[in-house]
Design an enzyme around this catalytic site. Structure first.
Site, PDB file in Angstrom:
ATOM      1  N   ASP A 253      -4.131  -4.147  13.936  1.00  7.66           N
ATOM      2  CA  ASP A 253      -2.438  -4.661  13.591  1.00  7.66           C
ATOM      3  C   ASP A 253      -1.617  -4.736  14.587  1.00  7.66           C
ATOM      4  O   ASP A 253      -0.833  -4.402  13.391  1.00  7.66           O
ATOM      5  CB  ASP A 253      -2.307  -4.346  11.968  1.00  7.66           C
ATOM      6  CG  ASP A 253      -1.746  -5.596  11.165  1.00  7.66           C
ATOM      7  OD1 ASP A 253      -1.826  -6.648  11.402  1.00  7.66           O
ATOM      8  OD2 ASP A 253      -1.123  -4.893   9.886  1.00  7.66           O
TER       9      ASP A 253
ATOM     10  N   LYS B 188       6.996   8.067   4.375  1.00  8.96           N
ATOM     11  CA  LYS B 188       5.448   7.969   4.269  1.00  8.96           C
ATOM     12  C   LYS B 188       4.870   7.620   2.792  1.00  8.96           C
ATOM     13  O   LYS B 188       3.997   8.466   2.728  1.00  8.96           O
ATOM     14  CB  LYS B 188       4.691   6.731   5.068  1.00  8.96           C
ATOM     15  CG  LYS B 188       3.555   5.517   4.819  1.00  8.96           C
ATOM     16  CD  LYS B 188       2.813   4.857   5.845  1.00  8.96           C
ATOM     17  CE  LYS B 188       2.030   3.660   5.833  1.00  8.96           C
ATOM     18  NZ  LYS B 188       1.589   3.681   7.168  1.00  8.96           N
TER      19      LYS B 188
ATOM     20  N   VAL C 179       8.581   2.990   2.651  1.00  9.93           N
ATOM     21  CA  VAL C 179       9.035   3.808   3.734  1.00  9.93           C
ATOM     22  C   VAL C 179      10.385   5.270   3.307  1.00  9.93           C
ATOM     23  O   VAL C 179      10.740   3.624   3.053  1.00  9.93           O
ATOM     24  CB  VAL C 179       8.492   3.800   5.394  1.00  9.93           C
ATOM     25  CG1 VAL C 179       9.475   5.155   5.839  1.00  9.93           C
ATOM     26  CG2 VAL C 179       7.209   3.505   5.687  1.00  9.93           C
TER      27      VAL C 179
ATOM     28  N   MET D 191       0.728  -0.938  -0.037  1.00 11.17           N
ATOM     29  CA  MET D 191      -0.001   0.142   0.103  1.00 11.17           C
ATOM     30  C   MET D 191       0.958   1.571  -0.284  1.00 11.17           C
ATOM     31  O   MET D 191       0.805   2.125  -0.777  1.00 11.17           O
ATOM     32  CB  MET D 191      -0.892   0.273   1.382  1.00 11.17           C
ATOM     33  CG  MET D 191      -1.944   1.287   1.408  1.00 11.17           C
ATOM     34  SD  MET D 191      -2.841   1.313   3.124  1.00 11.17           S
ATOM     35  CE  MET D 191      -3.410   2.794   2.662  1.00 11.17           C
TER      36      MET D 191
END
Length: 247
Positions: A117, A19, A4, A1
Site C-alpha cells: 500500500d 494506534k 491513531v 480499522m
C-alpha cells in the site's frame, strides 16, 4: 480499522503515537491477527525511513501499538497544497523524496516484507526532515505461510495498485516498486497516471492502459527521466527496476 492518537509516555516522558484497533475490527475474524502481524513486522525493521514501533498490548477491550510520533505533513498533504497553488515538486525535491522511499522499500524487501500500500498518505515527514514510510497494515511477510487477507479479496489503493495486485495475483517486491512509480509520476505531474472517478476504472487503467505522456505536463524534464518513470510503470514486473536502489 484503527485510529491513531497523540499520547504522552509518562514513564519515558516522550510524545508517541498510539494506534488503536477499532471495536468493530477487534471482533472481525482475521483483523486482530493482522494488527499483531503489523506490529511484529514493523518492529523487525530498523531503518530511519521506516516508522518505529515501541510497544504492543491490550487494555480492557482495546488493542493498541505504540509508535514514534511523526510531526508531518504527509506527502499527500504536500501534493494537495502544491496543487492548490498550481505548482508541483521541483526535480531536486523529487530526487530527495525518492531516495528515501526507495531506501525504505529496499530495507523492507530485504527482510521479506512487501508493503502492498505504497502511496503519499503513507509517507510522513518527521521532525528531523526525514521521510518515513508508515502503515504496514496490509503488508505481507513472504517468509511466513500465514495470510490474514480473505481469499479472493483485492487489497491496496486503486490509484496506486500494481496490475498484478489488481488481478489478485501473487506479489513480489516489484509490486511495491510499481506503486512507487505511480507516486513518482504524481510527484512530477501533480496527479496519478490513471486517476478516475471510480476505483474499478483506475484499476483497469493500471491493468490495460499505457501511462499518459509525462513531458507535456513537465517540459523541463529530460527524456531520460520519462524513460525511468515508464520503466517503473511497466505492466510486466520483469521489465521494471529490480530494486529501489536501481530505480
Amino acid at each position: 480499522m484503527a485510529s491513531v492518537y497523540r499520547a504522552l509516555d509518562k514513564r519515558l516522558q516522550r510524545q508517541v503515537a498510539v494506534k488503536v484497533l477499532s471495536p468493530v475490527a477487534a471482533h472481525t475474524p482475521g483483523l486482530p491477527e493482522r494488527f499483531l502481524q503489523e506490529a511484529r513486522l514493523v518492529a523487525s525493521l530498523r531503518h530511519p525511513n521506516i516508522v518505529t514501533v515501541y510497544d504492543y498490548g491490550e487494555q480492557g477491550d482495546h488493542t493498541y501499538m505504540v509508535q514514534e510520533l511523526l510531526a508531518g505533513p504527509t506527502l499527500a498533504d504536500q501534493l494537495k497544497a502544491l496543487a492548490a497553488q498550481g505548482q508541483v515538486f521541483s526535480r531536486e525535491q523529487v530526487l530527495a523524496i525518492m531516495r528515501q522511499l526507495t531506501a525504505a522499500l529496499d530495507a523492507a524487501h530485504a527482510a521479506g516484507i512487501i508493503h502492498r500500500d505504497v502511496k503519499p498518505s503513507n509517507a510522513i515527514w518527521n521532525e528531523r526532515g526525514e521521510l518515513v514510510l508508515t502503515d504496514f497494515g496490509i503488508a505481507k511477510n513472504t517468509q511466513l505461510p500465514t495470510e490474514y487477507t480473505q481469499a479472493g479479496m483485492v487489497i491496496g489503493t486503486p490509484d496506486y495498485i500494481s496490475p498484478e495486485q489488481a488481478r489478485n495475483l501473487p506479489l513480489t517486491p516489484s509490486s511495491d516498486l510499481y506503486s512507487l512509480g505511480v507516486v513518482l509520476f504524481e510527484l512530477l505531474a501533480g496527479q496519478t497516471p490513471f486517476h478516475s472517478d471510480t476505483p474499478l476504472a483506475a484499476m483497469l487503467g493500471h491493468m490495460q492502459e499505457a501511462p499518459p505522456p509525462l513531458r507535456p505536463r513537465r517540459p523541463d524534464l529530460p527524456p531520460a527521466v520519462e524513460r525511468v518513470v515508464l520503466q517503473a510503470l511497466a505492466k510486466d514486473p520483469a521489465q521494471r527496476f529490480r530494486s529501489g536502489g536501481a530505480l
